[in-house]
Design a protein around this motif. Structure first.
Motif, PDB file in Angstrom:
ATOM      1  N   ASP A  46      34.354  34.848  35.816  1.00 52.18           N
ATOM      2  CA  ASP A  46      35.208  35.940  35.324  1.00 52.18           C
ATOM      3  C   ASP A  46      35.774  36.806  36.452  1.00 52.18           C
ATOM      4  O   ASP A  46      36.594  37.681  36.184  1.00 52.18           O
ATOM      5  N   GLN A  47      35.347  36.581  37.687  1.00 47.07           N
ATOM      6  CA  GLN A  47      35.873  37.371  38.809  1.00 47.07           C
ATOM      7  C   GLN A  47      36.855  36.581  39.675  1.00 47.07           C
ATOM      8  O   GLN A  47      37.437  37.122  40.622  1.00 47.07           O
ATOM      9  N   THR A  48      37.014  35.288  39.396  1.00 46.81           N
ATOM     10  CA  THR A  48      37.918  34.436  40.173  1.00 46.81           C
ATOM     11  C   THR A  48      39.313  35.061  40.222  1.00 46.81           C
ATOM     12  O   THR A  48      39.840  35.476  39.193  1.00 46.81           O
ATOM     13  N   PRO A  49      39.923  35.148  41.425  1.00 48.20           N
ATOM     14  CA  PRO A  49      41.165  35.929  41.553  1.00 48.20           C
ATOM     15  C   PRO A  49      42.299  35.464  40.643  1.00 48.20           C
ATOM     16  O   PRO A  49      42.857  36.271  39.904  1.00 48.20           O
ATOM     17  N   TRP A 108      34.175  48.847  44.345  1.00 50.50           N
ATOM     18  CA  TRP A 108      33.379  48.433  43.179  1.00 50.50           C
ATOM     19  C   TRP A 108      33.084  46.944  43.296  1.00 50.50           C
ATOM     20  O   TRP A 108      33.877  46.203  43.879  1.00 50.50           O
ATOM     21  N   ARG A 150      36.161  42.954  36.939  1.00 51.03           N
ATOM     22  CA  ARG A 150      36.195  42.504  35.542  1.00 51.03           C
ATOM     23  C   ARG A 150      34.810  42.510  34.914  1.00 51.03           C
ATOM     24  O   ARG A 150      33.798  42.330  35.593  1.00 51.03           O
ATOM     25  N   ARG A 166      44.500  31.787  30.092  1.00 50.73           N
ATOM     26  CA  ARG A 166      45.331  32.442  31.104  1.00 50.73           C
ATOM     27  C   ARG A 166      46.495  31.530  31.522  1.00 50.73           C
ATOM     28  O   ARG A 166      47.620  32.001  31.743  1.00 50.73           O
ATOM     29  N   GLY A 215      41.084  43.367  39.882  1.00 48.18           N
ATOM     30  CA  GLY A 215      40.163  42.236  39.995  1.00 48.18           C
ATOM     31  C   GLY A 215      38.732  42.540  39.599  1.00 48.18           C
ATOM     32  O   GLY A 215      37.896  41.642  39.600  1.00 48.18           O
ATOM     33  N   HIS A 272      42.141  40.238  30.326  1.00 49.81           N
ATOM     34  CA  HIS A 272      42.627  39.300  31.348  1.00 49.81           C
ATOM     35  C   HIS A 272      42.464  37.848  30.897  1.00 49.81           C
ATOM     36  O   HIS A 272      43.293  37.001  31.206  1.00 49.81           O
ATOM     37  N   GLN A 307      32.696  33.757  40.860  1.00 48.03           N
ATOM     38  CA  GLN A 307      32.156  33.767  39.499  1.00 48.03           C
ATOM     39  C   GLN A 307      33.309  33.508  38.524  1.00 48.03           C
ATOM     40  O   GLN A 307      34.453  33.884  38.775  1.00 48.03           O
ATOM     41  N   LYS A 319      35.481  35.446  45.677  1.00 45.53           N
ATOM     42  CA  LYS A 319      35.170  35.787  44.286  1.00 45.53           C
ATOM     43  C   LYS A 319      35.101  34.482  43.503  1.00 45.53           C
ATOM     44  O   LYS A 319      36.127  33.965  43.061  1.00 45.53           O
ATOM     45  N   GLN A 373      31.392  43.367  41.088  1.00 45.21           N
ATOM     46  CA  GLN A 373      30.812  42.676  39.941  1.00 45.21           C
ATOM     47  C   GLN A 373      30.612  41.234  40.350  1.00 45.21           C
ATOM     48  O   GLN A 373      31.549  40.656  40.920  1.00 45.21           O
TER      49      GLN A 373
END
Lengths: 390, 150
Positions: free
Chosen positions: A252-255, B46, B108, A155, B106, B74, A250, A248, B48
Motif C-alpha cells: 500500500d506504500q508503493t509509489p 511521516w 497511506r 489504480r 505517499g 488511492h 509495501q 517504498k 508507514q
C-alpha cells in the motif's frame, strides 16, 4: 546517483545444463512436495548425464536443501541456500555461487503446491491443513499479499481508463498456448465471454485473472558453461540476471505503477544483457495476476504506460487466439501461471530452457536462440533473466 | 488509561496484527480511538509502516503522532470473498481502500470505507476517519467526506 551499471563479469560463464518438470495438475495430487521434487530432481540429474555425487550445491525452498540432500543421497555439498520466491532469485544466487566457485554444479528446484489458503478444496487434504491455525489472519482490511495486485489493478483502470477485456486477453493467450503443453493444468480453450462471466473474486479481478493453484515440481542443473558443454544436453547460457526493489515496497506504500521493482529490473537487466526486446525470440512476462503482464509489457518498453492492452490487441493472432509480437514472438508459450499453473516463475524459466535447447515439443519456436524473462510483480519480487543458446 | 494495557493485552486484543515493540503504540492509540502514525521529531517526515528510525534522516526520535484523519482514496478493492470477520458480510462485496493521508504525499493507511454504496467508493474521493467496533476493539475506518468534490 544510480548504482545500476552494465558490469556483468559472469555473463555467459554459467549455464543451465538441463531442466525437468513433473507437469502440473490443478487438483490435490495425493503426493507430498518431497515426492514431486524428487521426481523432477532425479529426472534432470539423469537427463544431464550426472549422478548424485556430481552435485555440490543445492538450492530450493521445499523440501529444504538438507532434506533434499538426504532424500537423494547426495554425498557432499559445499553450498546450499533456500531463497524466497519467485524462482529467478534461486537462479541468481545459484549462478553467482557457481561463478564465484562456492560450488560447481547446483541442483535448483521449485515445488508449486496447492496450499490450504489457495483453495477450499486444498483443505480437503488433511495433511495440507496441519499447522495452519484457523482465524489467525489480520482480517479483511489489508491489501498485503495477493490483494495488493488487485488494489493496483483498480489504480491501473483508474489511471488509464482501460476495459477489463485488456486483462482478459492475457488470460486467453495463456490458455491458447497451454493447449500445446501436455504438462499444463488447464488446456480447454477460453473465450472473452468465458472471461467476462467468470466468478468475481476481488473486484476488479476475477477467477481467471489469478494464477492457478497446482501441484507439481520443476528442477534445473546450473553449472559452469565449460562443464555444461561436456554434458548430455545443449547448454543455455545465463546472459544476465537481476532482482529489483525500491524504497517504498509495501503493497500500500508503493509509489506508483511507474515506480516500483519492475523499473529497476528493466534498467539493470537491459544494461547487463546483450539483447533486449528487439533481439529476443520469446518473451516471458510474469502473469501471476493479469495486470502484472500488462505492466511488464509497458515497463520493458514494448509500449508506453497504460498501452499494454492495446499492444496485445495490435499483436493478436486471431486465428491462434494468442499474442505473436510482430507476428513472430510468442508470449509465455507454455501457458504461463494462469493456465500451465502458478509456479512462481519456475515454469517460465523451464520453458525458456527447453525452447533454447530445442526440446519444447509441438510448441517449439523454430530457431529460438534468445529468451527474455521478466518475473515477479511490483513490490518485493520483481526479477529478470536473459538466456541465450550456446 | 492505555498505559495499563500490557503488551500481552495487545496481543489478545489485536489477533493477527503485526504487533512489535515498534507498532505497539499505534495499537494502544486505537484503543483511545486515535490514529497514530510514526513521525520524525527532527525532520518531520511521516512513515508507514512503523519503523524505529526515520528513513530520511536516520534520527531515532520517531514518535507515534495523531493524524488529522483526512485523505483521498488511492486504491480500492471489493472483496467477494475473504477472511471471516465479525460484522463483515461478503454477500455485498466488502470494500478495502488504501487512503493517501493529507499529512504527506505517499503516506497511506489501509482500511475499509463505511456508510456509502460501493458504486460511490471510487479512487479520488475524499474521506474522513471514523471508528467502528471489531470484536470489542476499535477499528479505524473511513467515511466519504460530505460535500467534498472528488
Amino acid at each position: 546517483m544510480s548504482t545500476i551499471s552494465s558490469h556483468n563479469p559472469m555473463k555467459n560463464a554459467v549455464a543451465f545444463a538441463g531442466a525437468a518438470t513433473t507437469g502440473f495438475v490443478a487438483k490435490n495430487s495425493g503426493r507430498s512436495q518431497a515426492s514431486l521434487a524428487a521426481q523432477a530432481c532425479t529426472d534432470v540429474i539423469k537427463a544431464c548425464g550426472l549422478t548424485a555425487a556430481d552435485i555440490d550445491g543445492i538450492c530450493g525452498m521445499v523440501p529444504s536443501p538438507p532434506e533434499m540432500q538426504t532424500m537423494l543421497g547426495i554425498p557432499r555439498v559445499t553450498w546450499f541456500d533456500n531463497p524466497v520466491m519467485p524462482v529467478v532469485n534461486a537462479v541468481a544466487v545459484a549462478t553467482a555461487a557457481v561463478f564465484s566457485g562456492l560450488c560447481q554444479t547446483v541442483l535448483v528446484y521449485h515445488t508449486p503446491y496447492r496450499l490450504p489458503w489457495n483453495t477450499a478444496s486444498s483443505l480437503q487434504d488433511p495433511f495440507r491443513g496441519i499447522g495452519m491455525p484457523a482465524g489467525s489472519g489480520p482480517g479483511p482490511e489489508s491489501i498485503f499479499g495477493g490483494v495488493g495486485y488487485t488494489a493496483w489493478a483498480s489504480r491501473y483502470i483508474h489511471e488509464y481508463n482501460v476495459p477489463r477485456e485488456h486483462f482478459g486477453l492475457v488470460a486467453i493467450n495463456d490458455r491458447s498456448n497451454a493447449a500445446r503443453n501436455p504438462g499444463a493444468a488447464k488446456r480447454t480453450p477460453l473465450t472473452m465471454e468465458d472471461y467476462l462471466s467468470a466468478r468475481m473474486i476481488r473486484w476488479p479481478l476475477c477467477m481467471l485473472d489469478m494464477d492457478l493453484p497446482v501441484d507439481g515440481a520443476d528442477a534445473f542443473i546450473i553449472t559452469t558453461a565449460e562443464r555444461a558443454r561436456d554434458l548430455a544436453l545443449p547448454p543455455v547460457l545465463v546472459n544476465a540476471v537481476t532482482l529489483g526493489m525500491v524504497e517504498k515496497n509495501q503493497e500500500d506504500q508503493t509509489p506508483s505503477l511507474r515506480n516500483h521493482g519492475q523499473q529497476v529490473v528493466v534498467d539493470a537487466l537491459r544494461a547487463k544483457s546483450d539483447f533486449w526486446t528487439d533481439g529476443t525470440d520469446i518473451y516471458f512476462p510474469y502473469d501471476g495476476f493479469t495486470p502484472i503482464t500488462l505492466n511488464w509489457f509497458e515497463n520493458t518498453g514494448w509500449c508506453g504506460p497504460g498501452e499494454g492492452g492495446q499492444f496485445v490487441e495490435a499483436n493478436w493472432n486471431a486465428e491462434q487466439q494468442r499474442i505473436l509480437i510482430d507476428g513472430r514472438i510468442p508470449v509465455n508459450p507454455h501457458g504461463g501461471a494462469l493456465s500451465e499453473g502458478g509456479s512462481q516463475a519456475s515454469g517460465h524459466i523451464r520453458e525458456a530452457v527447453h525452447q533454447l535447447q530445442g526440446l519444447a515439443g509441438e510448441r517449439q519456436v523454430a530457431g529460438a536462440r534468445t529468451a527474455l524473462i521478466t518475473a515477479g510483480g511490483y513490490f518485493f519480487n520483481a526479477q529478470g533473466l536473459t538466456l541465450v543458446s550456446d | 488509561m492505555t498505559d495499563l494495557i500490557t503488551d500481552a493485552d495487545l496481543v489478545r486484543l489485536f489477533p493477527g496484527q503485526p504487533l512489535t515493540h515498534d507498532s505497539a503504540a499505534h495499537y494502544r492509540g486505537r484503543l483511545e480511538r486515535r490514529l497514530l502514525i510514526n513521525r520524525c521529531t527532527d525532520c518531520g517526515t511521516w512513515q508507514q509502516p512503523p519503523f524505529p528510525i526515520c528513513p530520511k534522516c536516520w534520527s531515532t526520535a520517531v514518535v507515534p503522532t495523531e493524524v488529522a484523519g483526512t485523505g483521498t482514496i488511492h486504491l480500492v478493492v471489493f472483496l467477494y470473498q475473504g477472511p471471516p470477520a465479525p460484522g463483515v458480510d461478503y454477500s455485498t462485496p466488502y470494500p478495502v481502500a488504501t487512503i493517501e493521508l493529507d499529512e504527506q504525499p505517499g503516506l497511506r493507511f489501509t482500511s475499509t470505507v463505511i456508510g456509502a454504496p460501493n458504486d460511490d467508493i471510487v479512487i479520488g474521493k475524499r474521506v474522513t476517519l471514523d471508528w467502528i467496533d471489531r470484536a470489542g476493539t476499535p477499528l479505524p475506518v473511513f467515511r466519504l467526506t460530505e460535500g467534498a468534490a472528488s
